[in-house]
Design an enzyme around this catalytic site. Sequence first.
Site, PDB file in Angstrom:
ATOM      1  N   LYS A  61       0.811  -1.220   0.000  1.00 58.38           N
ATOM      2  CA  LYS A  61       0.000   0.000   0.000  1.00 58.38           C
ATOM      3  C   LYS A  61       0.846   1.273   0.000  1.00 58.38           C
ATOM      4  O   LYS A  61       0.363   2.343  -0.391  1.00 58.38           O
ATOM      5  CB  LYS A  61      -0.924   0.010   1.217  1.00 58.38           C
ATOM      6  CG  LYS A  61      -2.084  -0.982   1.146  1.00 58.38           C
ATOM      7  CD  LYS A  61      -3.162  -0.496   0.210  1.00 58.38           C
ATOM      8  CE  LYS A  61      -4.429  -1.335   0.364  1.00 58.38           C
ATOM      9  NZ  LYS A  61      -5.538  -0.802  -0.447  1.00 58.38           N
ATOM     10  N   SER A 320       0.757  -9.764  -0.100  1.00 59.26           N
ATOM     11  CA  SER A 320       0.482  -8.322  -0.121  1.00 59.26           C
ATOM     12  C   SER A 320       0.805  -7.610   1.180  1.00 59.26           C
ATOM     13  O   SER A 320       1.000  -6.389   1.188  1.00 59.26           O
ATOM     14  CB  SER A 320      -0.985  -8.068  -0.486  1.00 59.26           C
ATOM     15  OG  SER A 320      -1.841  -8.702   0.456  1.00 59.26           O
TER      16      SER A 320
END
Length: 429
Positions: A61, A320
């Site tokens: 992110k 992720s």
Amino acid sequence: MSEQEQPAFHAVHAADVQAAQSKISAVIEPTPLQYCPRLSQQYGAEIFLKREDLQDVRSYKIRGAYYSISRLSDEARAAGVVAASAGNHAQGVAYACRALGIQGKIFVPKPTPKQKRDRILVHGGENIELVVVGDTFDAAAEAARKDAAERGATMVEPFDARDTVIGQGTVAAEIVSQLSVMGRELDTIFVPVGGGGLLAGVLSYVSDMVPGTAVVGVEPEGAPSLEAAQEAGHPVTLNEIESFVDGAAVKRTGDFPFAVIEENLARTHLLRCKEGAVCTSMLELYQNEGIIAEPAGALSVAALSQMKLQPGSTVVCIISGGNNDVLRYAEVMERSLVHRGLKHYFLVNFPQEPGQLRTFLTDILGPNDDIALFEYLKKNNKETGAALVGLELSCASDLEPLLERMEASVIDCRRLLPGTPEYDFIVSA
């Protein structure tokens, strides 16, 4: 004005992603692309793990957050930024605010693990104000947008913005480059899906650079917002979601990512993965590869069993994120055992006769069945009345013989099934 503020759809291309990669490379180093012998042998393909859990903020992110904020005008920077996040985007925003000297206000939902909240403050320092509000990401996002509008601050979207999608696409650019150095070309890539920003970024890049690549988006079973959007033909808001896979538990797919995904349907496969399977993958990654993956971070690996992979093909799973609170591992282990058919719960009503507990232990339990929980529902009972019993089996096939012995016994045993009100009330109480 930042491009993320433009409402009209403007497709993302590899050149956009490459420009973003150049802009963020001075701050964000490439993460390793790690070959995984265990998974390669298990699935008959050459499987690599893209270790975004090794970012400074332990999640991809940071890419979209930093790129979006770095493109703001001096006037917008002075007004500050606002963000909503389940934790990972917030850490990226916090990191960018501190690095760029910008004030930020971050809204997170109540289920956000304490570990993530603490890390937000560590990365942002005095540049960040943290607000905890609402039970879901969507509730936190609503509060954040209201605050941004009232104060004239810039809302840094976690997935539903072009700049964010471009930034996330740098994950794919790195993967393709790293494989090229190895003399390989990407055949299949598994991408975790929440709001759709990472999937849209990956699709945008590979469609231009390696158009033969199959892109597999993986949603948690309890929050299939992209699947719902595809069925409706547009993003829709789910009434309820399961929040366990917090990094991907989103009620509504982003409008911009959805438009990008719709343009690439020919190469996109969408899967749903049960939360229990995610937990099993989390534990296996930790026990075998030493990877501490958060639930969303393990989505891509958990879905491998659902796809028929070409023997010897080059497959990448994006890990992720790795922001997982150690206090959650008891629940992770519980969900994994239930998913694999090894943990079961029963209401056992012992007759008002002596020796019934001994009968249960000797005549009903198998030699490899372990009692993981035993609790009389009325605390003053002594070997009589109803009890909640949790049993852990050595293998799933032991369940049927156990149920047969229960059926033949004079002791009344009733199995509690996951998903029923009785199970959810008693087992989670």
